[in-house]
Scaffold this motif. Structure first.
Motif, PDB file in Angstrom:
ATOM      1  N   ALA A  62       0.855  -1.216   0.088  1.00  0.00           N
ATOM      2  CA  ALA A  62       0.116  -0.103  -0.007  1.00  0.00           C
ATOM      3  C   ALA A  62       1.066   1.182  -0.027  1.00  0.00           C
ATOM      4  N   THR A  63       0.344   2.401  -0.548  1.00  0.00           N
ATOM      5  CA  THR A  63       1.279   3.633  -0.348  1.00  0.00           C
ATOM      6  C   THR A  63       0.559   4.731   0.487  1.00  0.00           C
ATOM      7  N   PHE A  64       1.322   5.171   1.306  1.00  0.00           N
ATOM      8  CA  PHE A  64       0.871   6.327   2.456  1.00  0.00           C
ATOM      9  C   PHE A  64       1.743   7.498   2.187  1.00  0.00           C
ATOM     10  N   GLN A  65       2.171   7.759   1.060  1.00  0.00           N
ATOM     11  CA  GLN A  65       3.025   8.961   0.857  1.00  0.00           C
ATOM     12  C   GLN A  65       2.336  10.389   1.225  1.00  0.00           C
ATOM     13  N   ARG A  66       3.164  10.862   2.135  1.00  0.00           N
ATOM     14  CA  ARG A  66       2.528  12.067   2.607  1.00  0.00           C
ATOM     15  C   ARG A  66       1.341  12.287   3.467  1.00  0.00           C
ATOM     16  N   ALA A  67       1.054  10.829   4.197  1.00  0.00           N
ATOM     17  CA  ALA A  67      -0.208  10.726   4.805  1.00  0.00           C
ATOM     18  C   ALA A  67       0.222  11.152   6.083  1.00  0.00           C
ATOM     19  N   LEU A  68      -1.028  11.479   6.881  1.00  0.00           N
ATOM     20  CA  LEU A  68      -0.810  11.933   8.173  1.00  0.00           C
ATOM     21  C   LEU A  68      -1.133  10.597   9.222  1.00  0.00           C
ATOM     22  N   LEU A  69      -0.317   9.867   9.818  1.00  0.00           N
ATOM     23  CA  LEU A  69      -0.359   8.988  10.812  1.00  0.00           C
ATOM     24  C   LEU A  69      -0.044   9.104  12.187  1.00  0.00           C
ATOM     25  N   ASP A  78       0.877  -5.759   8.811  1.00  0.00           N
ATOM     26  CA  ASP A  78       1.918  -6.198   7.794  1.00  0.00           C
ATOM     27  C   ASP A  78       1.868  -5.285   6.571  1.00  0.00           C
ATOM     28  N   ALA A  79       3.069  -4.546   6.678  1.00  0.00           N
ATOM     29  CA  ALA A  79       3.260  -3.463   5.550  1.00  0.00           C
ATOM     30  C   ALA A  79       4.473  -3.728   4.795  1.00  0.00           C
ATOM     31  N   TYR A  80       4.630  -5.061   4.304  1.00  0.00           N
ATOM     32  CA  TYR A  80       5.825  -5.391   3.563  1.00  0.00           C
ATOM     33  C   TYR A  80       5.469  -4.721   2.348  1.00  0.00           C
ATOM     34  N   ARG A  81       6.847  -4.057   1.747  1.00  0.00           N
ATOM     35  CA  ARG A  81       6.752  -3.209   0.796  1.00  0.00           C
ATOM     36  C   ARG A  81       5.901  -1.950   0.499  1.00  0.00           C
ATOM     37  N   ALA A  82       5.372  -1.317   1.573  1.00  0.00           N
ATOM     38  CA  ALA A  82       4.611  -0.386   1.670  1.00  0.00           C
ATOM     39  C   ALA A  82       5.313   0.969   1.576  1.00  0.00           C
ATOM     40  N   LYS A  83       4.870   1.826   1.190  1.00  0.00           N
ATOM     41  CA  LYS A  83       5.348   3.206   1.034  1.00  0.00           C
ATOM     42  C   LYS A  83       4.758   4.466   1.880  1.00  0.00           C
ATOM     43  N   PHE A  84       5.869   4.760   2.765  1.00  0.00           N
ATOM     44  CA  PHE A  84       5.611   5.699   3.778  1.00  0.00           C
ATOM     45  C   PHE A  84       6.325   7.113   3.311  1.00  0.00           C
ATOM     46  N   VAL A  85       6.654   7.251   2.322  1.00  0.00           N
ATOM     47  CA  VAL A  85       7.483   8.569   1.700  1.00  0.00           C
ATOM     48  C   VAL A  85       7.053   9.536   2.433  1.00  0.00           C
ATOM     49  N   SER A  86       7.770  10.484   2.813  1.00  0.00           N
ATOM     50  CA  SER A  86       7.383  11.776   3.650  1.00  0.00           C
ATOM     51  C   SER A  86       6.030  11.582   4.453  1.00  0.00           C
ATOM     52  N   THR A 105      11.482   6.899   3.331  1.00  0.00           N
ATOM     53  CA  THR A 105      12.324   7.778   2.916  1.00  0.00           C
ATOM     54  C   THR A 105      11.598   9.160   3.434  1.00  0.00           C
ATOM     55  N   ARG A 106      12.338   9.851   4.127  1.00  0.00           N
ATOM     56  CA  ARG A 106      11.921  11.256   4.890  1.00  0.00           C
ATOM     57  C   ARG A 106      10.488  11.020   5.656  1.00  0.00           C
ATOM     58  N   ALA A 107      10.529  10.056   6.099  1.00  0.00           N
ATOM     59  CA  ALA A 107       9.115  10.059   7.104  1.00  0.00           C
ATOM     60  C   ALA A 107       9.651  10.431   8.328  1.00  0.00           C
ATOM     61  N   VAL A 108       8.637  11.103   9.103  1.00  0.00           N
ATOM     62  CA  VAL A 108       8.923  11.646  10.546  1.00  0.00           C
ATOM     63  C   VAL A 108       8.391  10.575  11.357  1.00  0.00           C
ATOM     64  N   LEU A 109       9.289  10.001  12.095  1.00  0.00           N
ATOM     65  CA  LEU A 109       9.192   9.061  13.192  1.00  0.00           C
ATOM     66  C   LEU A 109       9.336   9.521  14.584  1.00  0.00           C
ATOM     67  N   GLY A 110       9.443  10.524  14.762  1.00  0.00           N
ATOM     68  CA  GLY A 110       9.992  11.192  16.005  1.00  0.00           C
ATOM     69  C   GLY A 110       9.012  10.562  17.197  1.00  0.00           C
ATOM     70  N   GLY A 111       9.370   9.934  18.268  1.00  0.00           N
ATOM     71  CA  GLY A 111       8.686   9.506  19.267  1.00  0.00           C
ATOM     72  C   GLY A 111       7.803   8.266  19.099  1.00  0.00           C
ATOM     73  N   ALA A 112       8.023   7.695  17.846  1.00  0.00           N
ATOM     74  CA  ALA A 112       7.481   6.518  17.555  1.00  0.00           C
ATOM     75  C   ALA A 112       8.116   5.133  18.179  1.00  0.00           C
ATOM     76  N   LEU A 124      15.170   3.765   4.961  1.00  0.00           N
ATOM     77  CA  LEU A 124      15.017   4.876   5.934  1.00  0.00           C
ATOM     78  C   LEU A 124      15.955   6.259   5.772  1.00  0.00           C
ATOM     79  N   VAL A 125      15.975   6.494   4.470  1.00  0.00           N
ATOM     80  CA  VAL A 125      16.838   7.501   4.101  1.00  0.00           C
ATOM     81  C   VAL A 125      16.437   8.808   4.589  1.00  0.00           C
ATOM     82  N   GLY A 126      17.113   9.447   5.172  1.00  0.00           N
ATOM     83  CA  GLY A 126      16.504  10.932   5.689  1.00  0.00           C
ATOM     84  C   GLY A 126      15.280  10.873   6.601  1.00  0.00           C
ATOM     85  N   THR A 127      15.139   9.766   7.124  1.00  0.00           N
ATOM     86  CA  THR A 127      13.903   9.607   8.175  1.00  0.00           C
ATOM     87  C   THR A 127      14.230  10.225   9.528  1.00  0.00           C
TER      88      THR A 127
END
Length: 170
Positions: A62-69, A78-86, A105-112, A124-127
């Motif tokens: 699945a793709t969650f690019q620029r999503a607010l989570l 199960d998020a195998y090969r999912a996209k959470f870019v930004s 890539t570039r996802a924000v996972l602060g405090g996760a 996890l480039v630039g994450t």
């Protein structure tokens, strides 16, 4: 004319077989966010999914690019090969999540919380992982180039990454 009719007759067994599949076997991308939802191969780019409960969800490819989570619960998903870019995933709970070959890539996972998460071969480039908990996470083959690990709890559950830990835990 005859070949079209023959092709339609040959398609009937396939159509019947597909119609007998249980509803849970097919992804319903329009289903609301809920535990164990099947969003396999769904496009959820830019969606506001803050504080949703996706415990045990099927999110493969699945793709969650620029999503607010933010503060979302993806425990055991199960998020195998999912996209959470930004994607903004601050304070999200990703314990025991399967993120093999996922793109964060570039996802924000602060405090996760990523306790016991499977991040093998994840990108996890630039994450932003500042203050994240990576206790018992599997990171073999993960690409952490330019990832900010400042204040993160490392996989051993003991070490806290120093300020300026970019690309590795210092």
């Amino acid at each position: 004319m005859m070949s079209n009719r023959l092709a339609r007759l040959r398609a009937i067994p396939l159509i019947l077989a597909l119609s007998m599949l249980p509803a849970a076997a097919m992804a319903a991308c329009t289903d609301p966010a809920a535990p164990e939802v099947n969003w396999r191969r769904c496009y959820l780019d830019g969606r506001n999914l803050a504080k949703v409960d996706l415990t045990g969800a099927m999110l493969r490819e699945a793709t969650f690019q620029r999503a607010l989570l933010t503060a979302a619960n993806l425990t055991g998903a199960d998020a195998y090969r999912a996209k959470f870019v930004s994607a903004d995933m601050r304070e999200a709970v990703l314990d025991e999540v399967r993120l093999i070959e996922a793109d964060l890539t570039r996802a924000v996972l602060g405090g996760a919380s990523l306790k016991d998460a499977d991040l093998r071969n994840a990108k996890l480039v630039g994450t932003d992982l500042r203050g994240a908990d990576l206790t018992d996470a599997r990171l073999q083959g993960a690409d952490l180039r330019h990832a900010d690990l400042t204040g993160a709890t490392w996989v051993d559950g003991q070490r806290i990454c120093d300020a300026g830990s970019i690309g590795q835990c210092n």
